[in-house]
Design an enzyme around this catalytic site. Structure first.
Site, mmCIF file in Angstrom:
data_model
loop_
_atom_site.group_PDB
_atom_site.id
_atom_site.type_symbol
_atom_site.label_atom_id
_atom_site.label_comp_id
_atom_site.label_asym_id
_atom_site.label_seq_id
_atom_site.Cartn_x
_atom_site.Cartn_y
_atom_site.Cartn_z
ATOM 1 N N ASN A 173 -3.494 2.818 15.507
ATOM 2 C CA ASN A 173 -4.083 2.632 16.843
ATOM 3 C C ASN A 173 -4.357 4.013 17.420
ATOM 4 O O ASN A 173 -3.895 5.023 16.885
ATOM 5 C CB ASN A 173 -3.174 1.788 17.734
ATOM 6 N N ILE A 177 0.820 -1.221 0.000
ATOM 7 C CA ILE A 177 0.000 0.000 0.000
ATOM 8 C C ILE A 177 0.856 1.275 0.000
ATOM 9 O O ILE A 177 0.435 2.299 -0.539
ATOM 10 C CB ILE A 177 -1.019 -0.011 1.158
ATOM 11 N N GLY A 212 -5.536 -7.829 10.845
ATOM 12 C CA GLY A 212 -4.213 -8.355 11.196
ATOM 13 C C GLY A 212 -4.113 -8.478 12.706
ATOM 14 O O GLY A 212 -4.784 -9.303 13.328
ATOM 15 N N SER A 263 -8.212 -3.824 10.619
ATOM 16 C CA SER A 263 -8.498 -4.690 11.785
ATOM 17 C C SER A 263 -8.272 -6.194 11.551
ATOM 18 O O SER A 263 -8.415 -6.971 12.496
ATOM 19 C CB SER A 263 -9.939 -4.504 12.317
ATOM 20 N N GLY A 297 2.530 -3.955 11.633
ATOM 21 C CA GLY A 297 1.663 -4.157 10.471
ATOM 22 C C GLY A 297 1.769 -3.044 9.440
ATOM 23 O O GLY A 297 2.848 -2.490 9.181
ATOM 24 N N VAL A 298 0.629 -2.697 8.866
ATOM 25 C CA VAL A 298 0.611 -1.700 7.796
ATOM 26 C C VAL A 298 0.966 -0.320 8.357
ATOM 27 O O VAL A 298 1.591 0.504 7.675
ATOM 28 C CB VAL A 298 -0.758 -1.732 7.073
ATOM 29 N N ASP A 299 0.628 -0.070 9.601
ATOM 30 C CA ASP A 299 0.962 1.199 10.271
ATOM 31 C C ASP A 299 2.478 1.389 10.308
ATOM 32 O O ASP A 299 3.002 2.451 9.914
ATOM 33 C CB ASP A 299 0.370 1.148 11.692
HETATM 34 N N1 AR6 Z 1 0.297 -3.150 2.589
HETATM 35 C C1 AR6 Z 1 -0.965 -3.658 2.544
HETATM 36 N N2 AR6 Z 1 -1.487 -4.413 3.515
HETATM 37 C C2 AR6 Z 1 -0.714 -4.702 4.579
HETATM 38 C C3 AR6 Z 1 0.613 -4.237 4.716
HETATM 39 C C4 AR6 Z 1 1.118 -3.430 3.658
HETATM 40 N N3 AR6 Z 1 2.343 -2.947 3.701
HETATM 41 N N4 AR6 Z 1 1.111 -4.693 5.899
HETATM 42 C C5 AR6 Z 1 0.135 -5.432 6.480
HETATM 43 N N5 AR6 Z 1 -0.957 -5.445 5.685
HETATM 44 P P1 AR6 Z 1 -2.599 -4.736 10.597
HETATM 45 P P2 AR6 Z 1 -4.926 -4.015 12.261
HETATM 46 C C6 AR6 Z 1 -2.267 -6.084 5.915
HETATM 47 O O1 AR6 Z 1 -2.141 -5.675 11.631
HETATM 48 O O2 AR6 Z 1 -5.367 -5.432 12.323
HETATM 49 C C7 AR6 Z 1 -0.527 -1.895 14.249
HETATM 50 O O3 AR6 Z 1 0.401 -2.199 15.237
HETATM 51 C C8 AR6 Z 1 -2.311 -7.244 6.869
HETATM 52 O O4 AR6 Z 1 -2.022 -8.451 6.175
HETATM 53 O O5 AR6 Z 1 -1.616 -3.841 9.953
HETATM 54 O O6 AR6 Z 1 -5.948 -2.952 11.997
HETATM 55 C C9 AR6 Z 1 -1.282 -0.601 14.567
HETATM 56 O O7 AR6 Z 1 -0.442 0.357 15.157
HETATM 57 C C10 AR6 Z 1 -3.766 -7.210 7.318
HETATM 58 O O8 AR6 Z 1 -4.591 -7.900 6.388
HETATM 59 O O9 AR6 Z 1 -3.759 -3.743 11.177
HETATM 60 C C11 AR6 Z 1 -2.352 -1.078 15.500
HETATM 61 O O10 AR6 Z 1 -1.842 -1.201 16.808
HETATM 62 C C12 AR6 Z 1 -4.129 -5.730 7.245
HETATM 63 O O11 AR6 Z 1 -3.075 -5.092 6.535
HETATM 64 C C13 AR6 Z 1 -2.707 -2.440 14.977
HETATM 65 O O12 AR6 Z 1 -1.548 -2.893 14.260
HETATM 66 C C14 AR6 Z 1 -4.283 -5.053 8.578
HETATM 67 O O13 AR6 Z 1 -3.367 -5.598 9.508
HETATM 68 C C15 AR6 Z 1 -3.843 -2.397 13.984
HETATM 69 O O14 AR6 Z 1 -4.210 -3.706 13.635
#
Ligand code: AR6
Length: 174
Positions: A25, A12, A126, A124, A33-35
């Site tokens: 968050n 992304i 991940g 949400s 993760g993506v953040d």
């Molecule tokens: N590009 C696209 N999708 C991605 C990428 C990327 N670079 N990286 C991960 N994903 P998550 P949440 C997908 O965990 O569940 C953080 O620590 C991943 O496979 O990123 O909303 C924040 O600071 C999954 O399907 O977000 C919060 O504390 C999706 O993105 C917490 O994680 C979301 O996964 C938020 O958790």
């Protein structure tokens, strides 16, 4: 099928769109993760902007379901829209409405910024543990309802893996 909804795989942070959405968050101080990927690739300007928002608008943190926009720093996108999805194990009977609110408020921010395109990760699903099938239905339904109100914006769902993309397509019947 809605021609303004595009489902794709990719990283992304590479999306060349007006705004990308960050599954953040409440602290807005970054995370995994993506953040984490967005803050790493976009550089310190994003965190600086988040700190300002905390100081001026949300001293107690961004509530779940809300969204705010910042610069995208070094990313190809112009803006990052930070939203907070629900943590599945403690959202009780508000899980669906909070996840829908995260999508809808992000879309509203994108419109406010004058964006013609916006890219979403699967909020949400991940670290926050939302079941992928339920999350897919809510994400798609919320975006479709928003577009059906006549908002002129292209919405990209960007999946990290082809498996997740195919699963989403199957669930939403596209
Ligand atoms: N590009 C696209 N999708 C991605 C990428 C990327 N670079 N990286 C991960 N994903 P998550 P949440 C997908 O965990 O569940 C953080 O620590 C991943 O496979 O990123 O909303 C924040 O600071 C999954 O399907 O977000 C919060 O504390 C999706 O993105 C917490 O994680 C979301 O996964 C938020 O958790």
């Amino acid at each position: 099928m809605n021609e303004n909804i595009i489902i794709k795989t990719g990283e992304i942070t590479n999306e060349n769109v007006c705004a990308i959405v960050d599954a953040a968050n409440s602290s807005l101080m970054g995370g995994g993760g993506v953040d984490g990927a967005i803050h790493r690739a976009g550089g310190p300007a994003i965190l600086e902007a988040c700190k300002k928002i905390r100081q001026t608008q949300y001293p107690d943190g961004l509530p779940t379901g809300e969204a705010v926009a910042t610069t995208a720093g070094n990313l190809p996108a112009k803006y990052v829209i930070h939203t907070v999805g629900p943590v599945y194990h403690n959202c009780g009977n508000r899980c669906d409405s909070l996840l829908a609110a995260a999508y809808e408020n992000s879309l509203k921010q994108a419109m406010k910024l004058g964006c013609k395109d916006v890219a979403f990760p699967a909020i949400s699903t991940g670290i926050y543990g939302y079941p992928k099938e339920a999350a897919a239905r809510i994400a798609y339904k919320t975006v479709k309802a928003f577009l059906s109100k006549g908002h002129d914006i292209k919405v990209y769902f960007v999946f990290h893996s082809n498996e997740n993309k195919q699963f989403f397509e199957k669930v939403v019947g596209q």
